[in-house]
Design an enzyme around this catalytic site. Structure first.
Site, PDB file in Angstrom:
ATOM      1  N   SER A 129       0.826  -1.208   0.000  1.00 13.10           N
ATOM      2  CA  SER A 129       0.000   0.000   0.000  1.00 13.10           C
ATOM      3  C   SER A 129       0.856   1.252   0.000  1.00 13.10           C
ATOM      4  O   SER A 129       1.946   1.277   0.587  1.00 13.10           O
ATOM      5  CB  SER A 129      -0.903  -0.009   1.239  1.00 13.10           C
ATOM      6  OG  SER A 129      -1.512   1.253   1.443  1.00 13.10           O
ATOM      7  N   TYR A 155      -2.541  -0.025  10.045  1.00 14.46           N
ATOM      8  CA  TYR A 155      -2.683  -0.634   8.721  1.00 14.46           C
ATOM      9  C   TYR A 155      -1.387  -0.480   7.923  1.00 14.46           C
ATOM     10  O   TYR A 155      -0.875  -1.447   7.338  1.00 14.46           O
ATOM     11  CB  TYR A 155      -3.842   0.001   7.954  1.00 14.46           C
ATOM     12  CG  TYR A 155      -3.911  -0.431   6.514  1.00 14.46           C
ATOM     13  CD1 TYR A 155      -4.328  -1.716   6.183  1.00 14.46           C
ATOM     14  CD2 TYR A 155      -3.541   0.434   5.482  1.00 14.46           C
ATOM     15  CE1 TYR A 155      -4.369  -2.128   4.857  1.00 14.46           C
ATOM     16  CE2 TYR A 155      -3.583   0.033   4.160  1.00 14.46           C
ATOM     17  CZ  TYR A 155      -3.998  -1.248   3.849  1.00 14.46           C
ATOM     18  OH  TYR A 155      -4.034  -1.653   2.536  1.00 14.46           O
TER      19      TYR A 155
END
Length: 338
Positions: A129, A155
């Site tokens: 990501s 995350y």
């Protein structure tokens, strides 16, 4: 005929990828655990056309159960590669449930890598990501940017730790690995918690758009077909370069400010947005901006979908859903609850 395992196959990106691979002549085994982050019915609708394909097999299994559970659940086939998209997603929710994100994204990835090692499956594309860059001051983001002490959400930390794990297995067991850092993917089937989806639903309902901060934060919005094209190019690169370890950005390399995005979504929906300004959200970065030089050089990656066209296709998909369908009800419920 290649046989590819796709984890997270019932999700937004995963279902598009599986369709592409099947069209390309591959045999696809899909794995998903239907994480309750959003309504299972949405993922079942994503899976429906895949289940009708003769070269697609689906397994409902949770990576957290361990490599033995994967061996028991998955068909005993000679897999050419694994594309690992499965993860607990979302920056904001990871602040509320950090342990759940580490358990799903880190422990789950470890179990998958162990299963691959046991079955001598040597090729992995790992979905990382853009959040791993945090508030990196230099833009656009380059893959060689030092990232220690950059992650500002659990995350993001789980994704960067996942990249470290893939290197460990490359180093110890000579796995071929490509870490693909995704940049704010959007398009048909996008998760209902993401900004473009929420904004479109709020506009259709005549409600104001929440703007966190002053609206100057920017994101590198990347249409799902361009992301899938990058994944497939990455897979082909791995299969032709055994023993490699690479990390690439798969982004559009054209950041869009939040206020400009709201205006563009309004134009696609045909509604003038009303804005509600709110404080900044913890864990959100100021900008994401992909440097695509490496992906272009290694993979021939070249995103082609302008934002206006991608939003047009997204809104057309929304308009296909009957207002009284389970999916439409789930989307409206997600919008109201966020």
């Amino acid at each position: 005929m290649r046989t590819i395992l796709v984890t997270g196959c019932a999700g937004f990106i995963g279902s598009h990828l599986c369709e592409y691979l099947l069209t390309d002549g591959c045999r696809v085994v899909g794995l998903d655990n239907f994480d309750p982050f959003y309504d299972r019915q949405l993922k079942e609708e994503n899976l429906r056309p895949l289940r009708q394909h003769a070269r697609f097999a689906f397994c409902e299994v949770d990576l957290r159960q361990g490599p033995d559970a994967l061996t028991a659940a998955l068909p005993a086939l000679p897999y050419d590669a694994v594309i690992h998209l499965a993860a607990k997603a979302g920056v904001g929710p990871s602040l509320r449930e950090p342990a759940a994100y580490l358990e799903n994204n880190l422990l789950g990835t470890t179990h998958l890598l162990e299963w691959m090692r046991r079955h001598t499956i040597q090729t992995l594309l790992f979905a990382s990501s853009s959040s791993v860059y945090g508030n990196t001051p230099a833009t656009p983001f380059r893959e060689d940017e030092p990232l220690l002490a950059r992650c500002i959400s659990p995350y993001a930390a789980s994704k960067l730790a996942g990249e470290e794990l893939t290197f460990t297995y490359h180093h110890l067991y000579q796995m071929s690995v490509l870490n693909a850092r995704f940049f704010t993917v959007y398009g048909p089937r996008q998760r209902p918690d993401l900004a473009i989806h929420k904004f479109a639903q709020l506009l259709r309902a005549g409600q104001p758009i929440p703007v966190y901060g002053d609206g100057s934060t920017s994101r590198d919005y990347t249409f799902v077909a361009d992301t899938v094209d990058g994944i497939v190019r990455g897979l082909n690169y791995l299969l032709h370069h055994p023993g490699t370890y690479e990390t690439v950005n798969l982004g559009n390399s054209q950041p869009v400010a939040l206020l400009d995005l709201v205006a563009a979504v309004g134009a696609a929906v045909g509604v003038v947005p009303q804005l509600e300004f709110l404080p900044d959200q913890p864990g959100d970065v100021d900008i994401t901006y992909a440097d695509n030089t490496k992906a272009k050089r290694l993979l021939g990656y070249e995103p082609r979908t302008p934002l206006a066209e991608g939003l047009r296709q997204f809104v057309a998909w929304l308009d296909e859903k009957p207002r009284n369908s389970p999916q439409a009800a789930s989307l409206q419920e997600a919008t109201v609850s966020e």
